[in-house]
Design a protein around this motif. Structure first.
Motif, mmCIF file in Angstrom:
data_model
loop_
_atom_site.group_PDB
_atom_site.id
_atom_site.type_symbol
_atom_site.label_atom_id
_atom_site.label_comp_id
_atom_site.label_asym_id
_atom_site.label_seq_id
_atom_site.Cartn_x
_atom_site.Cartn_y
_atom_site.Cartn_z
ATOM 1 N N LEU B 7 -21.702 3.703 66.322
ATOM 2 C CA LEU B 7 -20.570 2.783 66.280
ATOM 3 C C LEU B 7 -20.648 1.881 67.500
ATOM 4 C CD1 LEU B 7 -17.740 1.984 65.267
ATOM 5 C CD2 LEU B 7 -16.875 4.067 66.283
ATOM 6 N N LEU B 8 -20.465 0.565 67.270
ATOM 7 C CA LEU B 8 -20.555 -0.382 68.379
ATOM 8 C C LEU B 8 -19.261 -1.173 68.486
ATOM 9 C CD1 LEU B 8 -22.248 -1.912 70.532
ATOM 10 C CD2 LEU B 8 -23.168 -3.302 68.703
ATOM 11 N N PHE B 9 -18.649 -1.119 69.659
ATOM 12 C CA PHE B 9 -17.451 -1.916 69.917
ATOM 13 C C PHE B 9 -17.862 -3.140 70.698
ATOM 14 C CE2 PHE B 9 -13.862 0.390 68.478
ATOM 15 C CZ PHE B 9 -14.145 1.732 68.587
ATOM 16 N N VAL B 10 -17.423 -4.317 70.240
ATOM 17 C CA VAL B 10 -17.734 -5.541 70.978
ATOM 18 C C VAL B 10 -16.426 -6.246 71.294
ATOM 19 C CG1 VAL B 10 -19.086 -7.650 70.995
ATOM 20 C CG2 VAL B 10 -19.822 -5.750 69.579
ATOM 21 N N SER B 11 -16.079 -6.284 72.567
ATOM 22 C CA SER B 11 -14.851 -6.973 72.934
ATOM 23 C C SER B 11 -14.770 -7.129 74.432
ATOM 24 C CB SER B 11 -13.641 -6.168 72.437
ATOM 25 O OG SER B 11 -12.465 -6.708 72.971
ATOM 26 N N PRO B 12 -14.282 -8.293 74.909
ATOM 27 C CA PRO B 12 -14.068 -8.425 76.348
ATOM 28 C C PRO B 12 -12.837 -7.646 76.819
ATOM 29 C CG PRO B 12 -13.502 -10.470 75.215
ATOM 30 C CD PRO B 12 -14.035 -9.560 74.188
ATOM 31 N N ASP B 13 -11.962 -7.304 75.869
ATOM 32 C CA ASP B 13 -10.726 -6.595 76.227
ATOM 33 C C ASP B 13 -10.964 -5.088 76.187
ATOM 34 O OD1 ASP B 13 -7.277 -6.799 74.954
ATOM 35 O OD2 ASP B 13 -8.198 -5.594 76.543
ATOM 36 N N GLU B 14 -11.297 -4.530 77.360
ATOM 37 C CA GLU B 14 -11.664 -3.113 77.384
ATOM 38 C C GLU B 14 -10.493 -2.197 77.088
ATOM 39 O OE1 GLU B 14 -15.442 -3.499 80.411
ATOM 40 O OE2 GLU B 14 -13.633 -2.472 81.088
ATOM 41 N N HIS B 15 -9.324 -2.651 77.447
ATOM 42 C CA HIS B 15 -8.137 -1.813 77.210
ATOM 43 C C HIS B 15 -7.916 -1.588 75.722
ATOM 44 C CE1 HIS B 15 -4.212 -0.076 77.659
ATOM 45 N NE2 HIS B 15 -3.671 -1.015 76.896
ATOM 46 N N GLY B 41 -21.209 -10.892 73.062
ATOM 47 C CA GLY B 41 -22.163 -10.922 71.950
ATOM 48 C C GLY B 41 -23.575 -10.621 72.368
ATOM 49 N N ALA B 42 -23.973 -11.191 73.523
ATOM 50 C CA ALA B 42 -25.364 -11.018 73.956
ATOM 51 C C ALA B 42 -25.679 -9.548 74.194
ATOM 52 C CB ALA B 42 -25.616 -11.838 75.210
ATOM 53 N N CYS B 58 -15.840 -5.792 66.114
ATOM 54 C CA CYS B 58 -15.817 -6.831 67.141
ATOM 55 C C CYS B 58 -14.682 -7.821 66.957
ATOM 56 C CB CYS B 58 -17.170 -7.544 67.226
ATOM 57 S SG CYS B 58 -17.508 -8.648 65.870
ATOM 58 N N ASP B 59 -14.331 -8.443 68.068
ATOM 59 C CA ASP B 59 -13.251 -9.430 68.051
ATOM 60 C C ASP B 59 -13.738 -10.721 67.438
ATOM 61 O OD1 ASP B 59 -11.639 -8.659 71.244
ATOM 62 O OD2 ASP B 59 -11.631 -7.653 69.281
ATOM 63 N N VAL B 60 -12.814 -11.450 66.829
ATOM 64 C CA VAL B 60 -13.174 -12.768 66.290
ATOM 65 C C VAL B 60 -13.331 -13.752 67.438
ATOM 66 C CG1 VAL B 60 -12.322 -14.709 64.930
ATOM 67 C CG2 VAL B 60 -12.072 -12.397 64.068
ATOM 68 N N ASN B 61 -12.332 -13.715 68.352
ATOM 69 C CA ASN B 61 -12.360 -14.669 69.460
ATOM 70 C C ASN B 61 -12.955 -14.038 70.683
ATOM 71 O OD1 ASN B 61 -11.012 -16.700 67.981
ATOM 72 N ND2 ASN B 61 -9.081 -15.589 68.286
ATOM 73 N N MET B 62 -14.109 -14.558 71.061
ATOM 74 C CA MET B 62 -14.754 -14.068 72.277
ATOM 75 C C MET B 62 -15.343 -15.264 73.001
ATOM 76 S SD MET B 62 -16.721 -10.522 71.357
ATOM 77 C CE MET B 62 -17.709 -11.172 70.039
ATOM 78 N N LEU B 85 -14.190 -7.331 61.659
ATOM 79 C CA LEU B 85 -13.801 -8.412 62.555
ATOM 80 C C LEU B 85 -12.314 -8.285 62.824
ATOM 81 C CD1 LEU B 85 -15.728 -11.519 61.159
ATOM 82 C CD2 LEU B 85 -16.005 -10.460 63.393
ATOM 83 N N LEU B 86 -11.955 -8.169 64.100
ATOM 84 C CA LEU B 86 -10.549 -8.025 64.437
ATOM 85 C C LEU B 86 -10.019 -9.340 64.972
ATOM 86 C CD1 LEU B 86 -10.946 -4.732 66.472
ATOM 87 C CD2 LEU B 86 -10.179 -4.904 64.126
ATOM 88 N N GLY B 87 -8.977 -9.841 64.375
ATOM 89 C CA GLY B 87 -8.439 -11.099 64.875
ATOM 90 C C GLY B 87 -7.070 -11.388 64.286
ATOM 91 N N GLU B 88 -6.479 -12.451 64.758
ATOM 92 C CA GLU B 88 -5.168 -12.815 64.225
ATOM 93 C C GLU B 88 -5.265 -13.685 63.002
ATOM 94 O OE1 GLU B 88 -2.937 -14.360 67.515
ATOM 95 O OE2 GLU B 88 -3.368 -12.542 68.639
ATOM 96 N N LYS B 89 -6.293 -14.550 63.004
ATOM 97 C CA LYS B 89 -6.459 -15.425 61.847
ATOM 98 C C LYS B 89 -7.811 -15.162 61.217
ATOM 99 C CE LYS B 89 -6.829 -20.130 61.269
ATOM 100 N NZ LYS B 89 -6.620 -21.527 61.653
#
Lengths: 328, 281
Positions: B7-15, B41-42, B58-62, B85-89
């Motif tokens: 499982l891979l989590f991709v997000s700048p928001d570690e919390h 992403g990289a 992963c987050d949509v907005n990064m 993809l996790l996001g608001e829109k």
């Protein structure tokens, strides 16, 4: 609950094996002194032999049974006494009966099954015990071992008889094990030939390195429709029923027995299971999963041809069925 | 090898990521999960190239690389990973095995069910994960129970005792079972199947006895040497100052202490050997 049987080759699995064996030891330095003092060798419990073959059974992620085979080393001393400390490494079980005579007559490479541990909860499951032995013997066969020695005790006699072990000497009482043991031997060649003869799709044997055994209990669901599955199972003994759910009802559509392969499509594609499978009797299967399978394919690409052969056989069979249905 | 679920989590928001990871661990704690985290992403692509991941969340907005572009890059490497993809829109992305999940997540059960759906069934069966209460599972359970009843099949009960071909003296007499737990150490990565393998316990114990042995020899040797030199020291001087007297007395005391500790040590070892030998029988 399904019991999974695998060769213990990775470090995690070896640790599980050792934990299981150690679970019968008291956690005290006293016992450790006894451990080292008694035989003078740690090799009874620690896997320090090269080419040791361990097999371990897991149920719900916990280790419940283990077998071990080690390369056979003839004892240097014979006699009715417990051998002294400078003797062969197999003094744990190889104490009174001297296999070297038999070893002289049978030519080739021999292994010795010297540790068997099956927890109480599993000790009545004959399908599991058979599968454990078969897994071990199949692995030894793939290593080109010629025969296996084993001091058989009462509870395991019916299994070893069925597998084809023959007795070598008279039953004697072992003080160390506090049981009666019968020295026996099994020639792997004939055993393996019999095993192979029961498999219809011989091409599957090319994937032997990636096999593991699973034992299902009766009434257990092996696969569920709609789930993502990445293993294919080849039924080795027992029977399963293929079920479909139609109009809120579960209907059995076929019974599949020994020698048949199920779930092979999930092995290759991302398609979800198209039907559910239930085991009718204690069923022992050979399973191989996509990760190992793809790994093997990348190492030996010509195995892809074998897979195609299996698939095209399936296609032919279902085309025949379809033709029959259309006619009738 | 027992399969792992990657499982891979991709997000700048570690919390946020840690909250998702905690929820997942709650339900799937026992399963062999291999969880990787990437901040952008990289780094995610780096991790992805190392090993196939079954599920990427992963987050949509990064910043730098956004969700959809990461999806495209992942698909170039591997087509069968499932991506959440996790996001608001909802972004304009129409692809197989890419699911959009609206954040903030309100219905955690639904989220967990979606993750569970991705896990290969055999891992769930192997580790005995309780099946979800879906209509299909209920129907299948009913069918199985009915089948067992109709055919009078009883699941084989446990045997009376363990089957074991391990010498009896290794058993705990009081029939208690205590697990001697040892965890694998890092330096075992060099072992290969078929090669000589030493369990971590074996290594540790061998080392321990070796060190203990050396220490014993040093202590004994030291004690002996000290005793001998003290006695070799010669007769006490008659015209000695108070200080020297004290010093000589101290020397004598030390000599006595040394002898007694040496004797005590010697006897304790002898005692141990006798005591243990009796226990063996």
């Amino acid at each position: 609950m399904a019991t999974l049987i695998k060769d213990a080759t990775s470090i995690n699995e070896i640790n599980d094996v050792l934990k299981l064996r150690f679970s019968i030891l008291k956690e005290s330095s006293n016992t450790l002194n006894r451990l080292f003092g008694s035989t003078g060798k740690v090799s009874d419990f620690f896997d320090v032999y090269p080419n040791t073959q361990n097999v371990i059974a897991y149920k719900r992620g916990d280790a419940v049974a283990t077998l071990r085979a080690v390369p056979y080393d003839p004892p240097k001393k014979l006699g009715g006494q417990v051998p002294s400390k400078d003797n062969s490494e197999h003094e744990v079980l190889n104490e009174i009966f001297d296999y070297s005579e038999a070893n002289d007559q049978l030519k080739g490479e021999a292994y010795f099954i010297d540790i068997v541990l099956i927890r109480k909860e599993q000790s009545k499951h004959s399908a599991l015990i058979m599968a454990l032995f078969k897994n071990l013997l199949n692995t030894l066969a793939s290593k080109k071992v010629d025969y296996v020695f084993f001091n058989v005790t009462g509870e395991l006699e019916k299994f070893t008889e069925e597998l084809g072990f023959r007795t070598l000497g008279e039953t004697f009482h072992s003080d160390r094990l506090k049981k009666d043991v019968t020295p026996s031997v099994l020639e792997i060649g004939p055993y393996y030939d019999a095993f192979v003869a029961e498999i219809e799709d011989r091409e599957i044997l090319r994937f032997q390195e990636t096999f593991y055994h699973i034992v299902y209990e009766p009434g257990e669901i092996c696969m569920t429709r709609g789930e993502k599955g990445t293993t294919a199972i080849l039924i080795e003994s027992g029977e399963v029923e293929i079920l479909i759910d139609k109009d809120d009802q579960v209907i059995p559509i076929a019974t599949v027995g020994k020698g048949n392969l199920i779930g092979e499509i999930g092995l290759v594609t991302n398609e979800r299971r198209t039907a559910s499978i239930m085991a009718k009797v204690p069923t022992s299967c050979i399973a191989f999963d996509r990760e190992n399978f793809m790994d093997m394919m990348s190492k030996k690409p010509n195995l892809m041809l074998d897979m195609f052969k299996i698939f095209s056989k399936r296609l032919q069979a279902s085309n025949k069925e379809l033709a029959k249905l259309k006619k009738g | 090898m027992r399969g792992n679920f990657y499982l891979l989590f991709v997000s700048p928001d570690e919390h946020q990521t840690s909250i998702y990871a905690a929820k997942i661990k709650e339900r799937f704690g026992r399963l062999p999960f291999q969880v990787d985290f990437a901040i952008d992403g990289a780094k995610a692509l780096e991790k992805f190239e190392k090993h196939f991941h079954h599920l990427v969340i992963c987050d949509v907005n990064m910043p730098v690389m956004d969700g959809p572009s990461l999806v495209r890059d992942i698909r170039k490497i591997e087509g069968s990973s499932v991506i959440f993809l996790l996001g608001e829109k909802r972004p304009e992305i129409d692809e197989d095995s890419v699911e959009f999940i609206k954040i903030p997540i309100v219905n955690w059960t639904e989220f967990i069910a979606k993750v569970e759906d991705v896990i290969p069934e055999e891992i769930k069966i192997e580790y005995g994960l309780t099946k979800r209460d879906t209509a299909l599972n209920r129907r299948l359970n009913e069918y199985c129970e009915q089948y067992l009843k109709d055919h009078n099949i009883e699941i084989e009960r446990a045997g009376e005792k363990e089957i074991s071909l391990i010498p009896q003296y290794f058993y705990d007499e009081s029939d208690q079972e205590k697990v001697l737990t040892q965890t694998a150490s890092e330096d075992l990565s060099a072992s290969s199947p078929g090669g000589v393998m030493m369990s971590p316990l074996a290594k540790a114990l061998k080392k321990k006895f070796l060190i203990q042995g050396i220490l014993e020899i040093l202590i004994l040797g030291g004690l002996l040497y000290y005793t001998i030199t003290l006695f070799k020291g010669g007769p006490v001087d008659d015209d000695s100052f108070a200080e020297e007297n004290l010093f000589i007395n101290l020397k004598n005391i030390m000599a006595l202490l040394t002898i007694f500790s040496f004797l005590g040590y010697f006897f304790s070892k002898v005692f141990e050997k006798i005591f243990l030998k009796k226990e063996k029988k």
